[in-house]
Write a protein that holds these residues in place. Structure first.
Motif, PDB file in Angstrom:
ATOM      1  N   ARG A  15       0.829  -1.205   0.000  1.00 11.29           N
ATOM      2  CA  ARG A  15       0.000   0.000   0.000  1.00 11.29           C
ATOM      3  C   ARG A  15       0.866   1.259   0.000  1.00 11.29           C
ATOM      4  N   ARG A  18       2.291   1.724  -3.507  1.00 12.67           N
ATOM      5  CA  ARG A  18       1.297   2.256  -4.451  1.00 12.67           C
ATOM      6  C   ARG A  18       1.050   3.738  -4.226  1.00 12.67           C
ATOM      7  N   GLU A  19       0.955   4.154  -2.986  1.00  8.56           N
ATOM      8  CA  GLU A  19       0.745   5.577  -2.700  1.00  8.56           C
ATOM      9  C   GLU A  19       1.962   6.390  -3.122  1.00  8.56           C
ATOM     10  N   ASN A  20       3.145   5.870  -2.905  1.00 10.26           N
ATOM     11  CA  ASN A  20       4.353   6.554  -3.335  1.00 10.26           C
ATOM     12  C   ASN A  20       4.355   6.722  -4.860  1.00 10.26           C
ATOM     13  N   ARG A  22       1.727   6.893  -6.778  1.00  7.88           N
ATOM     14  CA  ARG A  22       0.735   7.917  -7.106  1.00  7.88           C
ATOM     15  C   ARG A  22       1.297   9.316  -6.885  1.00  7.88           C
ATOM     16  N   ILE A  67      -8.731   5.248  -3.424  1.00  5.05           N
ATOM     17  CA  ILE A  67      -8.278   3.957  -2.957  1.00  5.05           C
ATOM     18  C   ILE A  67      -9.511   3.214  -2.454  1.00  5.05           C
TER      19      ILE A  67
END
Length: 72
Positions: A15, A18-20, A22, A67
C-alpha cells in the motif's frame, strides 16, 4: 495499519509503494504542466483551455483515483 504477521506487513508495504507511485505521478504531471506553460510563454502565447486539459488529463500520468476500502 496492522502488522501482526508477515502477510499484514507485506500488505502494508505494498500500500505504501502504491501511494508513493501515485505521488510520483502527480509530481510528474505538475512538472509537465509547468514545462508546457513555459514552452507556450517562450513562443509568445498562453495555453488554451484545451491544451491545459490535454496536459492534465494525460493517461500516462493520471493518479487521482480513490483507494478502495479494501486497501485501507
Amino acid at each position: 495499519m496492522r502488522r501482526k504477521n508477515m502477510r499484514d506487513y507485506e500488505g502494508a508495504v505494498e500500500r505504501i509503494r502504491r501511494e508513493n507511485n501515485r505521488m510520483l505521478l502527480r509530481k510528474c504531471r505538475y512538472y509537465m504542466f509547468q514545462l508546457a506553460k513555459e514552452v507556450a510563454e517562450t513562443s509568445g502565447r498562453k495555453l488554451t483551455p484545451r491544451e491545459r486539459s490535454n496536459v492534465l488529463a494525460n493517461n500516462k500520468y493520471l493518479s487521482d483515483y480513490d483507494i478502495s476500502n479494501e486497501e485501507v
